[in-house]
Structure formats: structure tokens, C-alpha cells
Design an enzyme around this catalytic site. Structure first.
Site, mmCIF file in Angstrom:
data_model
loop_
_atom_site.group_PDB
_atom_site.id
_atom_site.type_symbol
_atom_site.label_atom_id
_atom_site.label_comp_id
_atom_site.label_asym_id
_atom_site.label_seq_id
_atom_site.Cartn_x
_atom_site.Cartn_y
_atom_site.Cartn_z
ATOM 1 C CB SER A 54 -0.934 0.013 1.220
ATOM 2 O OG SER A 54 -0.186 -0.061 2.430
ATOM 3 C CG ASP A 232 -0.607 4.548 9.492
ATOM 4 O OD1 ASP A 232 0.511 4.961 9.116
ATOM 5 O OD2 ASP A 232 -1.350 3.850 8.776
ATOM 6 C CG HIS A 235 -0.226 3.500 5.236
ATOM 7 N ND1 HIS A 235 -0.792 2.870 6.329
ATOM 8 C CD2 HIS A 235 -0.199 2.591 4.231
ATOM 9 C CE1 HIS A 235 -1.115 1.636 5.984
ATOM 10 N NE2 HIS A 235 -0.761 1.440 4.722
#
Length: 254
Positions: A54, A232, A235
Site C-alpha cells: 500500500s 499511523d 503510511h
């Protein structure tokens, strides 16, 4: 008054970060550089491919197939890095693609490798993978280990070099920003550090360029709070993405 004060504080941090990000990136690369480390050679019309999870994916539109396109590159460090490459090497007409997919681990890269990597015949292949290989053992029921991570990645790299012997490899260090909302230091460390060590060992083994993302973030949090770089801890937000791009460019020499 507090709102104005907070705004001014954020603005000041942004200014400091913008000025120091290239210096942080350069220092991290110099500190963690592998002995006799090579740089990337970019040929005309060369294909550069970003692979990963991601962090690489970052909202790219998967139906988009055009190189050097923001929809196809997503909004993450791959876009920031591509912008730097395209600016500096317009004469080489590079073709840059992103095929990261959110949530993926090494074995999932292998499952789509023929279509999402080998078919592009990249001259330069950049891989960032590993955070999910550890994180999902904590939160997703995944039973992987650092040995599985290292062995799976070694097998994938060996296979890639057999199929594309001329491809230049870039291995990016998986990272976690301490202080981010998803990072519990008691459960993440020191276990996650072993994944980083495995990645660097493979960079040496396969004569790949090593990109020290963890070292860059470790230095960056001395300048601004962890949440400035990544809310977080996994990311990156905009400053963190720029830091990654600058670190990648410094490590590769592009």
C-alpha cells in the site's frame, strides 16, 4: 489565538522540514550505504517499475496503463520519486510505472509477478515489501516469520534475475515510524528490525541498490514529530513521501 498559534507552528515545521528533507535523506544514505554500492544507470527510453504494497500503491488507479501518469503512479512516494526522475532526466525519456498493491506480502508479489513485473521488462526494478509480512502476524492472522520473508524474497529475486538478467535491482528498506498510531513499540520492536536486516542482507547478496528508509525516518523524527511524517507510522503523509523520494533518489544516484 490557539488556532493561529497551532497554524504558525505547523507552518514553521513545514518550512524546516522542506529545507532539511534532502539533507536528512542524504545523511541516511551515506550512513547506511553498502560497501562498493553501485548507482543506477538510466538508458534512453528505459523502463522503471515500482513494486510493493500500500505504501507504493497509494491510491493508484489500477485500470490506468499509461506511464508517467499521476493516475497510474498514485499519490505516494512513487509519484514524488517519478517527478524527480522526469525532471532531472528529460533527455532520457524514461517510462515509469507503479504496480504496488495494498496489503501485499512477498508471496503475493510472486503470484502476480509475470503479469505485473516481468511483462514490463523493466530496466530498473524497485521493490518495497516487508511491513505487511510482519504487521499481519500481529493483526491479520498471518503465520509468516522472518525466515519465510527472507526465503520468499530471495527466491523471487533469484527468479527475476534468471528471467531479466540485465535488470537493475533496487531494494527498499521496510520501515515503521515509532510514535505512529499503528505502531506499538513493545510488539513491533525489536522483532521488526530482523526484517530490515534480512532486506539489507539480500541487497548485498543480489548486488542491488539499498534504500535506507528506516534510517531516514529515524533522523526525520528528530526534526519534527513522528505524526508529521506519518500519522499511523506505516503510511507516510506528504512530508514522509517526499522524504522517501529524496532518499530513493540519493541512494540510486538518479
Amino acid at each position: 489565538m490557539n488556532t493561529r498559534r497551532d497554524f504558525l507552528k505547523r507552518a514553521a515545521l513545514a518550512g524546516v522540514g522542506a529545507a532539511l528533507i534532502p539533507k536528512i535523506a542524504g545523511a541516511a544514505v551515506r550512513e547506511q550505504q553498502i560497501a562498493n554500492a553501485k548507482k543506477i544507470t538510466l538508458k534512453k527510453d528505459g523502463v522503471i517499475l515500482f513494486q510493493g504494497d500500500s505504501i507504493t500503491d497509494c491510491g493508484r488507479k489500477r485500470e490506468s496503463i499509461n506511464c508517467n501518469n499521476a493516475d497510474q503512479l498514485g499519490l505516494g512516494y512513487a509519484l514524488f520519486t517519478a517527478t524527480g526522475i522526469l525532471k532531472r532526466h528529460a533527455d532520457k525519456l524514461p517510462k515509469i510505472y507503479n504496480r504496488g498493491i495494498s496489503g501485499h506480502k512477498v508471496f503475493q508479489l510472486r503470484e502476480r509477478w509475470e503479469i505485473d513485473t516481468l511483462a514490463f521488462m523493466p530496466d530498473v526494478l524497485s521493490i518495497l515489501i516487508g511491513v505487511n509480512d510482519y504487521w499481519h502476524t500481529l493483526s491479520g492472522g498471518y503465520k509468516g516469520t522472518v525466515e519465510i520473508y527472507e526465503n520468499d524474497l530471495r527466491s523471487l529475486l533469484k527468479y527475476t534475475k534468471e528471467k531479466l538478467p540485465a535488470t537493475q535491482l533496487i531494494l527498499c528498506e521496510p520501515f515503521a515510524v515509532k510514535g505512529g498510531s499503528a505502531i506499538n513499540e513493545e510488539t513491533w520492536f525489536p522483532a521488526f528490525d530482523d526484517y530490515r536486516k534480512s532486506l539489507k542482507k539480500l541487497a548485498v547478496e543480489f548486488d542491488a541498490v539499498f534504500v535506507p528508509f528506516q534510517s531516514a525516518f529515524d533522523e526525520a523524527v528528530k526534526v519534527a514529530p513522528p505524526t508529521y511524517w506519518s500519522a499511523d507510522g506505516v503510511h507516510p503523509d506528504l512530508p514522509g513521501r517526499q522524504l522517501m523520494a529524496d532518499t530513493w533518489l540519493a541512494a540510486t544516484g538518479l
